[in-house]
Design a protein around this motif. Structure first.
Motif, PDB file in Angstrom:
ATOM      1  N   PHE A   3      46.814  39.835  63.614  1.00 25.31           N
ATOM      2  CA  PHE A   3      46.555  39.968  62.176  1.00 25.31           C
ATOM      3  C   PHE A   3      46.665  41.441  61.829  1.00 25.31           C
ATOM      4  O   PHE A   3      46.088  42.297  62.497  1.00 25.31           O
ATOM      5  CB  PHE A   3      45.175  39.449  61.804  1.00 25.31           C
ATOM      6  N   LYS A   4      47.404  41.737  60.758  1.00 26.98           N
ATOM      7  CA  LYS A   4      47.591  43.126  60.360  1.00 26.98           C
ATOM      8  C   LYS A   4      47.429  43.275  58.856  1.00 26.98           C
ATOM      9  O   LYS A   4      48.086  42.584  58.082  1.00 26.98           O
ATOM     10  CB  LYS A   4      48.983  43.615  60.783  1.00 26.98           C
ATOM     11  N   SER A   5      46.527  44.170  58.462  1.00 32.65           N
ATOM     12  CA  SER A   5      46.370  44.544  57.059  1.00 32.65           C
ATOM     13  C   SER A   5      46.975  45.934  56.887  1.00 32.65           C
ATOM     14  O   SER A   5      46.567  46.888  57.566  1.00 32.65           O
ATOM     15  CB  SER A   5      44.886  44.564  56.684  1.00 32.65           C
ATOM     16  N   PHE A   6      47.957  46.060  55.994  1.00 30.60           N
ATOM     17  CA  PHE A   6      48.667  47.332  55.809  1.00 30.60           C
ATOM     18  C   PHE A   6      47.993  48.155  54.718  1.00 30.60           C
ATOM     19  O   PHE A   6      47.984  47.774  53.544  1.00 30.60           O
ATOM     20  CB  PHE A   6      50.135  47.068  55.468  1.00 30.60           C
ATOM     21  N   GLU A   7      47.461  49.272  55.119  1.00 30.51           N
ATOM     22  CA  GLU A   7      46.718  50.144  54.214  1.00 30.51           C
ATOM     23  C   GLU A   7      47.592  50.623  53.058  1.00 30.51           C
ATOM     24  O   GLU A   7      48.731  51.053  53.256  1.00 30.51           O
ATOM     25  CB  GLU A   7      46.181  51.354  54.984  1.00 30.51           C
ATOM     26  N   GLY A   8      47.060  50.529  51.845  1.00 30.31           N
ATOM     27  CA  GLY A   8      47.727  51.073  50.666  1.00 30.31           C
ATOM     28  C   GLY A   8      48.919  50.276  50.177  1.00 30.31           C
ATOM     29  O   GLY A   8      49.649  50.736  49.305  1.00 30.31           O
ATOM     30  N   GLU A   9      49.129  49.065  50.713  1.00 37.27           N
ATOM     31  CA  GLU A   9      50.293  48.269  50.320  1.00 37.27           C
ATOM     32  C   GLU A   9      49.875  47.018  49.559  1.00 37.27           C
ATOM     33  O   GLU A   9      48.828  46.421  49.833  1.00 37.27           O
ATOM     34  CB  GLU A   9      51.115  47.857  51.555  1.00 37.27           C
ATOM     35  N   GLY A  10      50.718  46.632  48.599  1.00 39.96           N
ATOM     36  CA  GLY A  10      50.488  45.440  47.816  1.00 39.96           C
ATOM     37  C   GLY A  10      51.402  44.310  48.239  1.00 39.96           C
ATOM     38  O   GLY A  10      52.068  44.369  49.276  1.00 39.96           O
ATOM     39  N   HIS A  11      51.492  43.286  47.400  1.00 42.79           N
ATOM     40  CA  HIS A  11      52.187  42.064  47.758  1.00 42.79           C
ATOM     41  C   HIS A  11      53.683  42.285  48.001  1.00 42.79           C
ATOM     42  O   HIS A  11      54.268  41.646  48.881  1.00 42.79           O
ATOM     43  CB  HIS A  11      51.993  41.023  46.654  1.00 42.79           C
ATOM     44  N   VAL A  12      54.301  43.177  47.244  1.00 42.48           N
ATOM     45  CA  VAL A  12      55.727  43.443  47.405  1.00 42.48           C
ATOM     46  C   VAL A  12      55.980  44.698  48.233  1.00 42.48           C
ATOM     47  O   VAL A  12      56.856  44.716  49.103  1.00 42.48           O
ATOM     48  CB  VAL A  12      56.422  43.559  46.036  1.00 42.48           C
ATOM     49  N   SER A  13      55.188  45.747  48.007  1.00 44.14           N
ATOM     50  CA  SER A  13      55.425  47.003  48.728  1.00 44.14           C
ATOM     51  C   SER A  13      55.167  46.872  50.224  1.00 44.14           C
ATOM     52  O   SER A  13      55.612  47.712  51.009  1.00 44.14           O
ATOM     53  CB  SER A  13      54.541  48.118  48.157  1.00 44.14           C
ATOM     54  N   VAL A  14      54.493  45.810  50.633  1.00 45.42           N
ATOM     55  CA  VAL A  14      54.197  45.626  52.051  1.00 45.42           C
ATOM     56  C   VAL A  14      55.450  45.310  52.869  1.00 45.42           C
ATOM     57  O   VAL A  14      55.461  45.474  54.099  1.00 45.42           O
ATOM     58  CB  VAL A  14      53.153  44.495  52.234  1.00 45.42           C
ATOM     59  N   LEU A  15      56.524  44.877  52.225  1.00 50.00           N
ATOM     60  CA  LEU A  15      57.666  44.337  52.962  1.00 50.00           C
ATOM     61  C   LEU A  15      58.283  45.289  53.992  1.00 50.00           C
ATOM     62  O   LEU A  15      58.503  44.882  55.143  1.00 50.00           O
ATOM     63  CB  LEU A  15      58.729  43.829  51.987  1.00 50.00           C
ATOM     64  N   PRO A  16      58.614  46.543  53.655  1.00 46.68           N
ATOM     65  CA  PRO A  16      59.236  47.393  54.683  1.00 46.68           C
ATOM     66  C   PRO A  16      58.349  47.605  55.907  1.00 46.68           C
ATOM     67  O   PRO A  16      58.826  47.552  57.046  1.00 46.68           O
ATOM     68  CB  PRO A  16      59.489  48.715  53.937  1.00 46.68           C
ATOM     69  N   ALA A  17      57.062  47.839  55.678  1.00 44.03           N
ATOM     70  CA  ALA A  17      56.143  48.022  56.806  1.00 44.03           C
ATOM     71  C   ALA A  17      56.024  46.742  57.619  1.00 44.03           C
ATOM     72  O   ALA A  17      55.982  46.773  58.854  1.00 44.03           O
ATOM     73  CB  ALA A  17      54.773  48.465  56.293  1.00 44.03           C
ATOM     74  N   LEU A  18      55.965  45.622  56.923  1.00 46.95           N
ATOM     75  CA  LEU A  18      55.870  44.327  57.599  1.00 46.95           C
ATOM     76  C   LEU A  18      57.097  44.067  58.458  1.00 46.95           C
ATOM     77  O   LEU A  18      56.982  43.587  59.598  1.00 46.95           O
ATOM     78  CB  LEU A  18      55.704  43.225  56.554  1.00 46.95           C
ATOM     79  N   VAL A  19      58.272  44.366  57.936  1.00 40.13           N
ATOM     80  CA  VAL A  19      59.502  44.136  58.692  1.00 40.13           C
ATOM     81  C   VAL A  19      59.493  44.934  59.998  1.00 40.13           C
ATOM     82  O   VAL A  19      59.840  44.410  61.062  1.00 40.13           O
ATOM     83  CB  VAL A  19      60.733  44.490  57.830  1.00 40.13           C
ATOM     84  N   SER A  20      59.086  46.191  59.931  1.00 40.28           N
ATOM     85  CA  SER A  20      59.064  47.021  61.135  1.00 40.28           C
ATOM     86  C   SER A  20      58.094  46.465  62.163  1.00 40.28           C
ATOM     87  O   SER A  20      58.422  46.352  63.357  1.00 40.28           O
ATOM     88  CB  SER A  20      58.681  48.456  60.777  1.00 40.28           C
ATOM     89  N   ARG A  21      56.914  46.093  61.713  1.00 39.12           N
ATOM     90  CA  ARG A  21      55.925  45.558  62.647  1.00 39.12           C
ATOM     91  C   ARG A  21      56.366  44.200  63.199  1.00 39.12           C
ATOM     92  O   ARG A  21      56.153  43.882  64.373  1.00 39.12           O
ATOM     93  CB  ARG A  21      54.569  45.450  61.962  1.00 39.12           C
ATOM     94  N   ALA A  22      56.986  43.389  62.347  1.00 36.67           N
ATOM     95  CA  ALA A  22      57.442  42.065  62.776  1.00 36.67           C
ATOM     96  C   ALA A  22      58.519  42.181  63.845  1.00 36.67           C
ATOM     97  O   ALA A  22      58.551  41.387  64.796  1.00 36.67           O
ATOM     98  CB  ALA A  22      57.973  41.289  61.576  1.00 36.67           C
ATOM     99  N   ALA A  23      59.423  43.154  63.697  1.00 39.36           N
ATOM    100  CA  ALA A  23      60.478  43.344  64.696  1.00 39.36           C
ATOM    101  C   ALA A  23      59.867  43.652  66.064  1.00 39.36           C
ATOM    102  O   ALA A  23      60.309  43.105  67.081  1.00 39.36           O
ATOM    103  CB  ALA A  23      61.406  44.467  64.258  1.00 39.36           C
ATOM    104  N   ARG A  24      58.857  44.496  66.091  1.00 44.89           N
ATOM    105  CA  ARG A  24      58.224  44.824  67.359  1.00 44.89           C
ATOM    106  C   ARG A  24      57.469  43.623  67.932  1.00 44.89           C
ATOM    107  O   ARG A  24      57.463  43.403  69.144  1.00 44.89           O
ATOM    108  CB  ARG A  24      57.281  46.023  67.197  1.00 44.89           C
ATOM    109  N   PHE A  25      56.851  42.843  67.058  1.00 45.02           N
ATOM    110  CA  PHE A  25      56.116  41.667  67.516  1.00 45.02           C
ATOM    111  C   PHE A  25      57.060  40.645  68.128  1.00 45.02           C
ATOM    112  O   PHE A  25      56.765  40.045  69.162  1.00 45.02           O
ATOM    113  CB  PHE A  25      55.355  41.049  66.337  1.00 45.02           C
ATOM    114  N   ALA A  26      58.194  40.419  67.476  1.00 48.12           N
ATOM    115  CA  ALA A  26      59.116  39.369  67.896  1.00 48.12           C
ATOM    116  C   ALA A  26      60.018  39.795  69.054  1.00 48.12           C
ATOM    117  O   ALA A  26      60.437  38.944  69.855  1.00 48.12           O
ATOM    118  CB  ALA A  26      59.974  38.922  66.712  1.00 48.12           C
ATOM    119  N   LEU A  27      60.346  41.092  69.134  1.00 46.67           N
ATOM    120  CA  LEU A  27      61.404  41.529  70.043  1.00 46.67           C
ATOM    121  C   LEU A  27      60.915  42.490  71.123  1.00 46.67           C
ATOM    122  O   LEU A  27      61.722  43.211  71.718  1.00 46.67           O
ATOM    123  CB  LEU A  27      62.522  42.192  69.244  1.00 46.67           C
ATOM    124  N   SER A  28      59.632  42.502  71.382  1.00 48.33           N
ATOM    125  CA  SER A  28      59.118  43.404  72.411  1.00 48.33           C
ATOM    126  C   SER A  28      59.666  43.022  73.775  1.00 48.33           C
ATOM    127  O   SER A  28      59.881  41.834  74.074  1.00 48.33           O
ATOM    128  CB  SER A  28      57.590  43.380  72.427  1.00 48.33           C
TER     129      SER A  28
END
Length: 285
Positions: free
Chosen positions: A259-284
């Motif tokens: 579970f990850k809560s991205f500091e200072g990000e809203g519903h749409v602005s979270v996307l770039p940070a989410l994508v980066s974290r998701a890539a590491r989660f899926a492709l480690s």
């Protein structure tokens, strides 16, 4: 010096020199649902590196109009140095729509179950929501049309498949996990709109956690949300956090949960940070 600048400007302004910006090693095609009633833009990015013996991992990306480029660049850059980033190269498959807009109204149909109509919140402008209830058909399109096509054209590791969705796409990801957990190995649910179909999703979750036939050790789930979504009247933040807390009990059965809560990000602005974290989660590695 001014003459050189003017010559360069003249070259750059020639109409024959104006071309669209291309993403390396990507292709796009139109694919139709089996009934021929719905069309999709399928965007595919292939790594520069040769596939490993087991094949490339693959990420199936919903709402590709909004995040395909972000995910492709993230994986291309990080996957280029796996020894530094821990991210291995992967094929990215974006499922989008025939529009230049980042989001299409067709997603309301594709990402929701039929019963979701009764729980959908009131629309801010008071208008009716677009048609809903097509999640089963959309999943069949992914499984019966998109995946076989991708596997014919690329060497894919079917043991390393990820599905990524945000908002209603995150709701869809959870629905797939709870009802057909064997279809993917990593599930990324960003800012999932659990409130849209909460009663049925909770029932599906209870059935999922009670199953004895699921190998939870082969499943990874990332639930992520922007910190600023705490204030949303839908309760989207608390719903996501509470879901993750309930599912944490499956860790003893092998579920890989983050579970990850991205500091200072809203519903749409979270996307770039989410994508980066998701890539590491899926492709480690």
């Amino acid at each position: 010096m001014d003459l050189i600048r003017n010559e360069r400007a003249a070259v750059l302004n020639r109409s024959e020199e104006r071309r669209g910006v291309m993403i390396p090693r990507t292709v796009e095609k139109i694919m139709c649902s089996r009934d021929g009633k719905r069309e999709y833009r399928i965007m595919v990015a292939k790594p520069a590196a040769e596939p490993p013996p087991s094949g490339y991992p693959v990420i199936y990306l919903l709402d590709a109009n909004s995040v395909f480029g972000t995910m492709e660049e993230t994986v291309r850059v990080q996957g280029g140095r796996p020894e530094k980033t821990g991210v291995v190269p992967a094929v990215i498959v974006g499922i989008g729509y025939l529009t230049e807009a980042p989001f299409a109204s067709a997603r309301y149909y594709d990402f929701t179950m039929p019963s979701a109509v009764t729980e959908a919140p009131a629309r801010p402008n008071g208008a009716a929501w677009p048609e809903q209830g097509g999640a089963e058909s959309f999943l069949a399109f992914i499984e019966e049309t998109v995946k076989p096509e991708i596997e014919r054209e690329y060497t894919i590791d079917r043991g390393r498949q990820t599905i990524f969705g945000h908002s209603l796409g995150g709701l869809f990801v959870l629905q797939v996990l709870f009802t057909q957990p064997g279809l993917f190995q990593s599930y990324i649910a960003g800012s999932p709109s659990i409130h849209w179909n909460k009663r049925n999703l909770l029932e599906a979750e209870r059935n999922f956690t009670a199953r004895s036939d699921v190998d939870f050790g082969k499943i990874g789930l990332m639930v992520a949300i922007g910190e600023l979504e705490k204030s949303h009247k839908s309760g989207i933040y608390d719903n996501a956090k509470e879901l993750a807390e309930r599912l944490s009990g499956l860790a003893d059965r092998g579920l890989r949960l983050q579970f990850k809560s991205f500091e200072g990000e809203g519903h749409v602005s979270v996307l770039p940070a989410l994508v980066s974290r998701a890539a590491r989660f899926a492709l480690s590695m």
